[in-house]
Design a protein around this motif. Structure first.
Motif, PDB file in Angstrom:
ATOM      1  N   ASN A   1       8.559 -15.302  11.345  1.00 47.70           N
ATOM      2  CA  ASN A   1       9.188 -14.850  12.582  1.00 47.70           C
ATOM      3  C   ASN A   1       9.054 -13.348  12.777  1.00 47.70           C
ATOM      4  OD1 ASN A   1       9.985 -17.423  13.272  1.00 47.70           O
ATOM      5  ND2 ASN A   1      12.082 -17.199  12.549  1.00 47.70           N
ATOM      6  N   ILE A   2       9.390 -12.602  11.740  1.00 47.18           N
ATOM      7  CA  ILE A   2       9.358 -11.139  11.860  1.00 47.18           C
ATOM      8  C   ILE A   2       7.925 -10.636  12.019  1.00 47.18           C
ATOM      9  CG2 ILE A   2       9.857  -8.993  10.637  1.00 47.18           C
ATOM     10  CD1 ILE A   2      12.340 -10.358   9.488  1.00 47.18           C
ATOM     11  N   THR A   3       6.988 -11.262  11.319  1.00 47.83           N
ATOM     12  CA  THR A   3       5.576 -10.880  11.477  1.00 47.83           C
ATOM     13  C   THR A   3       5.107 -11.142  12.906  1.00 47.83           C
ATOM     14  OG1 THR A   3       5.096 -11.357   9.152  1.00 47.83           O
ATOM     15  CG2 THR A   3       3.225 -11.273  10.679  1.00 47.83           C
ATOM     16  N   MET A   4       5.553 -12.280  13.481  1.00 39.48           N
ATOM     17  CA  MET A   4       5.172 -12.609  14.852  1.00 39.48           C
ATOM     18  C   MET A   4       5.731 -11.581  15.833  1.00 39.48           C
ATOM     19  SD  MET A   4       3.295 -14.987  16.212  1.00 39.48           S
ATOM     20  CE  MET A   4       2.588 -13.760  17.323  1.00 39.48           C
ATOM     21  N   ALA A   5       6.958 -11.135  15.585  1.00 39.13           N
ATOM     22  CA  ALA A   5       7.561 -10.095  16.428  1.00 39.13           C
ATOM     23  C   ALA A   5       6.776  -8.787  16.305  1.00 39.13           C
ATOM     24  CB  ALA A   5       9.017  -9.876  16.032  1.00 39.13           C
ATOM     25  N   ALA A   6       6.390  -8.447  15.071  1.00 39.02           N
ATOM     26  CA  ALA A   6       5.633  -7.215  14.841  1.00 39.02           C
ATOM     27  C   ALA A   6       4.258  -7.279  15.505  1.00 39.02           C
ATOM     28  CB  ALA A   6       5.489  -6.969  13.339  1.00 39.02           C
ATOM     29  N   VAL A   7       3.617  -8.439  15.414  1.00 38.70           N
ATOM     30  CA  VAL A   7       2.299  -8.615  16.050  1.00 38.70           C
ATOM     31  C   VAL A   7       2.419  -8.442  17.569  1.00 38.70           C
ATOM     32  CG1 VAL A   7       0.508 -10.316  16.589  1.00 38.70           C
ATOM     33  CG2 VAL A   7       1.336 -10.071  14.243  1.00 38.70           C
ATOM     34  N   THR A   8       3.450  -9.043  18.149  1.00 29.26           N
ATOM     35  CA  THR A   8       3.641  -8.916  19.598  1.00 29.26           C
ATOM     36  C   THR A   8       3.901  -7.465  19.987  1.00 29.26           C
ATOM     37  OG1 THR A   8       4.592 -11.143  19.667  1.00 29.26           O
ATOM     38  CG2 THR A   8       4.985  -9.718  21.568  1.00 29.26           C
ATOM     39  N   LEU A   9       4.709  -6.779  19.196  1.00 30.53           N
ATOM     40  CA  LEU A   9       4.984  -5.361  19.455  1.00 30.53           C
ATOM     41  C   LEU A   9       3.700  -4.550  19.450  1.00 30.53           C
ATOM     42  CD1 LEU A   9       6.876  -2.899  19.743  1.00 30.53           C
ATOM     43  CD2 LEU A   9       7.172  -2.937  17.256  1.00 30.53           C
ATOM     44  N   VAL A  10       2.861  -4.773  18.444  1.00 30.84           N
ATOM     45  CA  VAL A  10       1.585  -4.043  18.341  1.00 30.84           C
ATOM     46  C   VAL A  10       0.679  -4.392  19.523  1.00 30.84           C
ATOM     47  CG1 VAL A  10      -0.536  -3.811  16.998  1.00 30.84           C
ATOM     48  CG2 VAL A  10       1.683  -3.823  15.842  1.00 30.84           C
ATOM     49  N   ILE A  11       0.659  -5.668  19.929  1.00 27.28           N
ATOM     50  CA  ILE A  11      -0.167  -6.090  21.062  1.00 27.28           C
ATOM     51  C   ILE A  11       0.264  -5.375  22.338  1.00 27.28           C
ATOM     52  CG2 ILE A  11      -0.691  -8.036  22.606  1.00 27.28           C
ATOM     53  CD1 ILE A  11      -0.622  -9.845  20.137  1.00 27.28           C
ATOM     54  N   VAL A  12       1.570  -5.335  22.589  1.00 28.86           N
ATOM     55  CA  VAL A  12       2.082  -4.665  23.799  1.00 28.86           C
ATOM     56  C   VAL A  12       1.717  -3.191  23.793  1.00 28.86           C
ATOM     57  CG1 VAL A  12       4.180  -3.961  25.022  1.00 28.86           C
ATOM     58  CG2 VAL A  12       3.970  -6.302  24.169  1.00 28.86           C
ATOM     59  N   LEU A  13       1.915  -2.524  22.659  1.00 25.77           N
ATOM     60  CA  LEU A  13       1.587  -1.099  22.562  1.00 25.77           C
ATOM     61  C   LEU A  13       0.089  -0.872  22.761  1.00 25.77           C
ATOM     62  CD1 LEU A  13       3.853  -0.067  19.535  1.00 25.77           C
ATOM     63  CD2 LEU A  13       4.242   0.393  21.960  1.00 25.77           C
ATOM     64  N   ALA A  14      -0.745  -1.746  22.158  1.00 25.21           N
ATOM     65  CA  ALA A  14      -2.199  -1.610  22.293  1.00 25.21           C
ATOM     66  C   ALA A  14      -2.638  -1.823  23.752  1.00 25.21           C
ATOM     67  CB  ALA A  14      -2.903  -2.610  21.374  1.00 25.21           C
ATOM     68  N   LEU A  15      -2.053  -2.825  24.403  1.00 24.60           N
ATOM     69  CA  LEU A  15      -2.410  -3.079  25.804  1.00 24.60           C
ATOM     70  C   LEU A  15      -2.021  -1.900  26.698  1.00 24.60           C
ATOM     71  CD1 LEU A  15      -1.372  -6.842  26.159  1.00 24.60           C
ATOM     72  CD2 LEU A  15      -3.691  -5.902  26.015  1.00 24.60           C
ATOM     73  N   ARG A  16      -0.839  -1.320  26.426  1.00 28.25           N
ATOM     74  CA  ARG A  16      -0.424  -0.146  27.208  1.00 28.25           C
ATOM     75  C   ARG A  16      -1.374   1.029  26.990  1.00 28.25           C
ATOM     76  NH1 ARG A  16       2.875   0.359  31.406  1.00 28.25           N
ATOM     77  NH2 ARG A  16       3.371   2.450  30.686  1.00 28.25           N
ATOM     78  N   LYS A  17      -1.929   1.135  25.792  1.00 28.75           N
ATOM     79  CA  LYS A  17      -2.841   2.233  25.475  1.00 28.75           C
ATOM     80  C   LYS A  17      -4.241   2.003  26.042  1.00 28.75           C
ATOM     81  CE  LYS A  17      -4.674   5.783  23.288  1.00 28.75           C
ATOM     82  NZ  LYS A  17      -4.404   7.172  23.737  1.00 28.75           N
ATOM     83  N   LEU A  18      -4.729   0.758  25.961  1.00 26.09           N
ATOM     84  CA  LEU A  18      -6.128   0.479  26.281  1.00 26.09           C
ATOM     85  C   LEU A  18      -6.363   0.104  27.741  1.00 26.09           C
ATOM     86  CD1 LEU A  18      -7.036  -1.588  23.088  1.00 26.09           C
ATOM     87  CD2 LEU A  18      -7.509   0.835  23.540  1.00 26.09           C
ATOM     88  N   LEU A  19      -5.392  -0.556  28.369  1.00 27.02           N
ATOM     89  CA  LEU A  19      -5.586  -1.018  29.743  1.00 27.02           C
ATOM     90  C   LEU A  19      -5.291   0.082  30.748  1.00 27.02           C
ATOM     91  CD1 LEU A  19      -4.003  -4.594  29.531  1.00 27.02           C
ATOM     92  CD2 LEU A  19      -6.413  -3.946  29.331  1.00 27.02           C
ATOM     93  N   ARG A  20      -5.724  -0.136  31.965  1.00 24.96           N
ATOM     94  CA  ARG A  20      -5.498   0.834  33.031  1.00 24.96           C
ATOM     95  C   ARG A  20      -5.047   0.100  34.287  1.00 24.96           C
ATOM     96  NH1 ARG A  20      -5.590   3.482  29.318  1.00 24.96           N
ATOM     97  NH2 ARG A  20      -6.734   5.379  28.804  1.00 24.96           N
ATOM     98  N   GLY A  21      -4.404   0.819  35.182  1.00 25.89           N
ATOM     99  CA  GLY A  21      -4.033   0.262  36.473  1.00 25.89           C
ATOM    100  C   GLY A  21      -3.037  -0.877  36.369  1.00 25.89           C
TER     101      GLY A  21
END
Length: 487
Positions: A200-220
């Motif tokens: 559970n905690i690993t899944m939460a951490a993975v989602t957190l990293v995904i959200v941060l990465a998407l905010r960094k890499l995506l545009r618009g």
């Protein structure tokens, strides 16, 4: 061209409680719509609204999920309550965002079932079945009408919310929500065998990293819906991890309307009504703080008129809610964090979310699709959302002239007392149940302490300084909503 606004600095505030964009728009005077009033392309409107729904879905269905079994309802009846809560949250959100007459803050404000009423509702209806629900609904109706009448007077308290108070309260809102995200990250159910498991905690951490990465890499636009994309990706990853539950879809009805007063006509008991009136005052206090926070974020500072409209929408939505078997509604602070993060300020986006909530309430099978998002996935995204609210409060405190007077002491005491229910949940265990409605809300206690101390240190017995006197040129000083004078 209108003269550039000048702002008075005093012990309450060191800078105007408005954004640079809002000042620029006010100075432009070219008739452009404020971003809050803009409509977006249909696809962007829908996906952004869906993102709001995804962020608050668990918060809406959790209270009926807790209250239903506590009062003795069956699993099917509890599921009915959950659908009704989604439906009524949609109605309340539309009242808040679109509004009519003097109802609605007309800000991107999401309304849903308030957690503040869970403990009192369980106390009122415990093991009483349908009669318990009927008494709860009767108390909510009376308390909501009481709040509706009180709104024009309650909103005048806004003058007691300068940046030293609003910054403290906004910070407490974010910090108070973070334990919710942590609980979701562990699985949401403390009695479950896998609660707090590494999966559970690993899944939460993975989602957190995904959200941060998407905010960094995506545009618009894609960057703006990074939370929604993160929830989708996290859910897909969670399927092979074995923490995605598909039973909700299998057991859901295709269509289901929340039959009015399905549990019987409302019943009115004095003790229950008094209890829910106290809850209503707590909800109104928290909603006022949320409106002040959101007004700052979107560049439309919440004045008395906006707060009055917002409180009317809260209370009217709560009064209508029991008709369709829903509970008391109030502002959802987690969505304030979403607005701050995405920078999408349009209230029509949130209105679209309100429409989606109504559809989910009428089509249970559609609601079950949203329910597929595992709580650990939601918890990972929630850490970003709720942390953003706290960061916004800290940003407001930076404008609160902390070096002047006793402002630092005000913040220290209010934050310390406001954090008690979070850091020491059993601190008030020996207090009467009637007081716990207020004391168990760190937002409410912190807000009251900040207001009282601000009055004591910055107003009572304070001699007016040069900045408080009438300007020599005769210009009139008009107090702003956040305690900042605009010349």
């Amino acid at each position: 061209m209108a003269a550039k606004p000048r702002f008075r600095k005093d012990a309450d505030a060191a800078a105007p409680d408005v954004t640079d964009d809002a000042v620029a728009e006010a100075e432009a005077g070219d008739g452009r719509k404020h971003p809050v009033d803009e409509t977006l392309p249909p696809l962007k409107m829908f996906t952004s609204g869906l993102q709001h729904v995804a962020a608050m879905y668990a918060g809406v269905v959790a209270p009926p999920l807790i209250v239903g079994p506590a009062v003795g309802l069956t699993a099917k009846e509890t599921a009915f309550l959950m659908g009704a809560s989604l439906f009524t949250a949609g109605i309340a959100t539309l009242l808040q965002t679109i509004g009519f007459w003097k109802v609605g803050a007309r800000l991107p404000f999401v309304n849903g079932v308030s957690f503040a009423g869970v403990a009192p509702m369980i106390a009122i209806g415990k093991d009483r079945g349908h009669d318990g629900i009927a008494v709860i609904f009767g108390a909510i109706i009376v308390a909501s009408l009481f709040g509706f009448v009180l709104a024009p007077y309650f909103c005048k308290l806004v003058r007691f919310f300068p940046p030293v108070v609003t910054g403290t309260v906004i910070t407490l809102i974010g910090v108070s929500l973070l334990p919710v995200a942590f609980n979701w990250s562990q699985g949401g159910n403390a009695t479950a065998d896998d609660y707090g498991s590494m999966t559970n905690i690993t899944m939460a951490a993975v989602t957190l990293v995904i959200v941060l990465a998407l905010r960094k890499l995506l545009r618009g636009f894609l960057q703006q819906i990074a939370i929604l994309l993160g929830l989708v990706i996290g859910t897909l990853i969670a399927i092979p991890a074995g923490i995605t539950d598909f039973s909700a879809i299998k057991n859901a009805d295709v269509v289901g309307f929340p039959t009015p007063f399905a549990f019987g006509a409302p019943q009115f008991e004095i003790a229950a009504i008094i209890s829910m009136c106290i809850v209503m005052l707590v909800c109104m206090t928290e909603s006022t703080a949320d409106m002040l926070a959101l007004g700052k974020i979107v560049g439309r500072p919440a004045d008395e008129k906006i707060i009055e409209g917002g409180l009317r929408a809260d209370t009217l939505g709560s009064a209508i809610s029991p008709l369709f078997n829903g509970f008391m509604c109030s502002a959802f602070a987690q969505n304030v964090g979403l607005v701050a993060m995405t920078k999408i300020r349009s209230r029509y986006v949130v209105a679209a979310g309100g429409g989606i909530l109504i559809v989910l309430g009428l089509v249970p099978v559609a609601a079950s699709v949203i329910a597929l998002v595992p709580l650990p996935v939601l918890g990972g995204a929630g850490i970003v959302l709720f942390g953003t609210v706290a960061a916004s409060g800290i940003q407001t405190l930076a404008t609160a002239a902390m070096e002047k007077g006793e402002n630092a002491l005000i913040v220290a005491a209010a934050l310390g007392i406001g954090l008690i229910p979070i850091a020491a949940p059993q601190f008030y265990h020996a207090f009467p149940e009637s007081l716990l409605v207020v004391l168990d809300s760190g937002i409410s206690t912190g807000c009251v302490v900040a207001i009282v101390l601000n009055l004591a240190f910055n107003h009572v017995g304070r001699k007016p300084d040069v900045a408080d006197e009438e300007p020599a040129n005769g210009e009139h000083v008009v107090p702003a909503a956040a305690g900042v004078g605009v010349h």
